[in-house]
Design an enzyme around this catalytic site. Structure first.
Site, PDB file in Angstrom:
ATOM      1  N   ASP A 123     -11.077   3.094   4.530  1.00  0.00           N
ATOM      2  CA  ASP A 123     -11.313   1.520   4.851  1.00  0.00           C
ATOM      3  C   ASP A 123     -12.807   1.661   4.601  1.00  0.00           C
ATOM      4  O   ASP A 123     -13.423   0.468   4.346  1.00  0.00           O
ATOM      5  CB  ASP A 123     -10.611   0.773   5.716  1.00  0.00           C
TER       6      ASP A 123
ATOM      7  N   LYS B  39       0.951  -1.085   0.034  1.00  0.00           N
ATOM      8  CA  LYS B  39       0.007   0.015   0.005  1.00  0.00           C
ATOM      9  C   LYS B  39       0.750   1.182  -0.086  1.00  0.00           C
ATOM     10  O   LYS B  39       0.516   2.288  -0.805  1.00  0.00           O
ATOM     11  CB  LYS B  39      -0.885  -0.067   1.325  1.00  0.00           C
TER      12      LYS B  39
ATOM     13  N   GLN C 235      -4.185  -1.379   9.958  1.00  0.00           N
ATOM     14  CA  GLN C 235      -3.953  -2.816   9.266  1.00  0.00           C
ATOM     15  C   GLN C 235      -4.562  -4.031  10.375  1.00  0.00           C
ATOM     16  O   GLN C 235      -4.032  -3.865  11.347  1.00  0.00           O
ATOM     17  CB  GLN C 235      -2.680  -3.159   8.877  1.00  0.00           C
TER      18      GLN C 235
END
Ligand code: NDP
Length: 304
Positions: free
Chosen positions: A119, A52, A96
């Site tokens: 997200d 990412k 994460q």
């Protein structure tokens, strides 16, 4: 022959558009920024996060990698999030998952400012999505919609059957498809006669987490199959169960000691009208949509 929906190519096109957007924002003196929080040493998470961060660099986004130790507490993580919420150079915050046991994941995800929640996991964004308001949608289901649209697969009026109701994939996929005027059925582990449901699908989305679970007898010929599942096969028996006689898979397994299969059995793809392969289907879209969400968050926060 079914059409293979090439997620890698679609993700590349989206990333190119994001890079163009980033260049255009630079003219306004804006550089979208993503903070990635990676806790402890989980090898799979490290690989995802590094990829990412690298993609940010490739597309011209700013990124900051924050790496608290695996012993971090919920309170310490809340401080990390509060600091990122307050930073003007950070438009998107990515935590994460999974987090270590001692950290309360939901408490933490709820602490991220909804406008920086790239997200799309915050209840405010889930609610906005459900209420049909502009929202940051979870990346993987948003990627599913991009695949369908960019492949010119009609959604409006089609019967979309989703197997899986997680907050991350199944539920938001259902909402996004409903917002695109599909007729939506959501199935899960308590659904009776699952095959009778899946055989009605014009668009079948599998997000279950069980290798090759959707078999050919559960699929209507000509349907579009979106296989979200990512399952790693590490034994010879498993590989033979799904890929006996497939020379390319055989070579991958011998070279790497593992290969991937989705939640749909490869034989089911043969009777589909179109399908996303695993790997190279939905997977590549997730990072592309994260980048797109970060740029979107940067614009929304500045009213651009
Ligand atoms: P979860 O484990 O959170 O959810 C799985 C869902 O499948 C649940 O709703 C569960 O039902 C349902 N399910 C399980 N067993 C059955 C069954 N026998 N019959 C019907 N439904 C069943 O998984 P996720 O949604 O997080 O992930 C799903 C898959 O997608 C995984 O393979 C994951 O690796 C992959 N994934 C891929 C991503 C990508 O980038 N391509 C990103 C995220 C996930 P119930 O709710 O009743 O328990």
């Amino acid at each position: 022959m079914p059409t293979v929906l090439d997620g890698t190519a679609i993700a590349a096109a989206i990333k190119q558009e994001v890079a163009e957007d980033v260049r255009a924002l630079a003219a306004h003196g804006v550089r979208p920024g993503l903070a990635a929080v990676l806790v402890g040493n989980v090898p799979a998470s490290e690989i995802y996060v590094r990829s990412k961060v690298q993609t940010c660099a490739d597309l011209g986004l700013y990124s900051d990698l924050i790496t608290p130790p695996g012993t971090v507490t919920t309170e310490e993580m809340l401080d990390v999030v509060a600091a990122l919420n307050a930073r003007d150079d950070i438009d998107g915050i990515l935590i994460q998952l999974p987090l270590p046991k001692q950290v309360e994941t939901k408490v933490l995800l709820d602490a991220v400012l909804p406008e920086k929640d790239v997200d799309g996991f915050h209840p405010v964004n889930a609610g906005r999505l459900q209420a049909g308001r502009p929202a940051l949608a979870p990346c993987t289901p948003a990627g599913v919609i991009e695949i369908l649209k960019r492949s010119h697969i009609p959604i409006s009026g089609q019967h979309a059957v989703i197997v899986g109701r997680s907050d991350i994939v199944g539920k938001p996929a259902a909402m996004l498809l409903l917002n695109e005027n599909a007729t939506v059925t959501i199935c899960h582990s308590k659904t009776r006669d699952l095959g009778a449901m899946t055989r009605q699908a014009d668009i079948l989305v599998a997000a279950i987490g069980r290798p090759g679970f959707i078999t050919a007898d559960m699929v209507k010929p000509g349907t579009t199959i979106i296989d979200v599942g990512i399952n790693r096969l590490t034994t010879r028996e498993e590989v033979d169960r799904f890929f006996a006689g497939d020379a390319r898979r055989e070579a991958t397994f011998l070279r790497r000691g593992s290969t991937l299969v989705g939640d749909v059995h490869p034989k089911a793809f043969e009777i589909a009208g179109a399908y996303t392969p695993v790997p190279g289907g939905v997977g590549p879209l997730t990072i592309a949509m994260l980048m797109a969400n970060t740029v979107r968050a940067a614009k929304m926060r500045r009213g651009l």
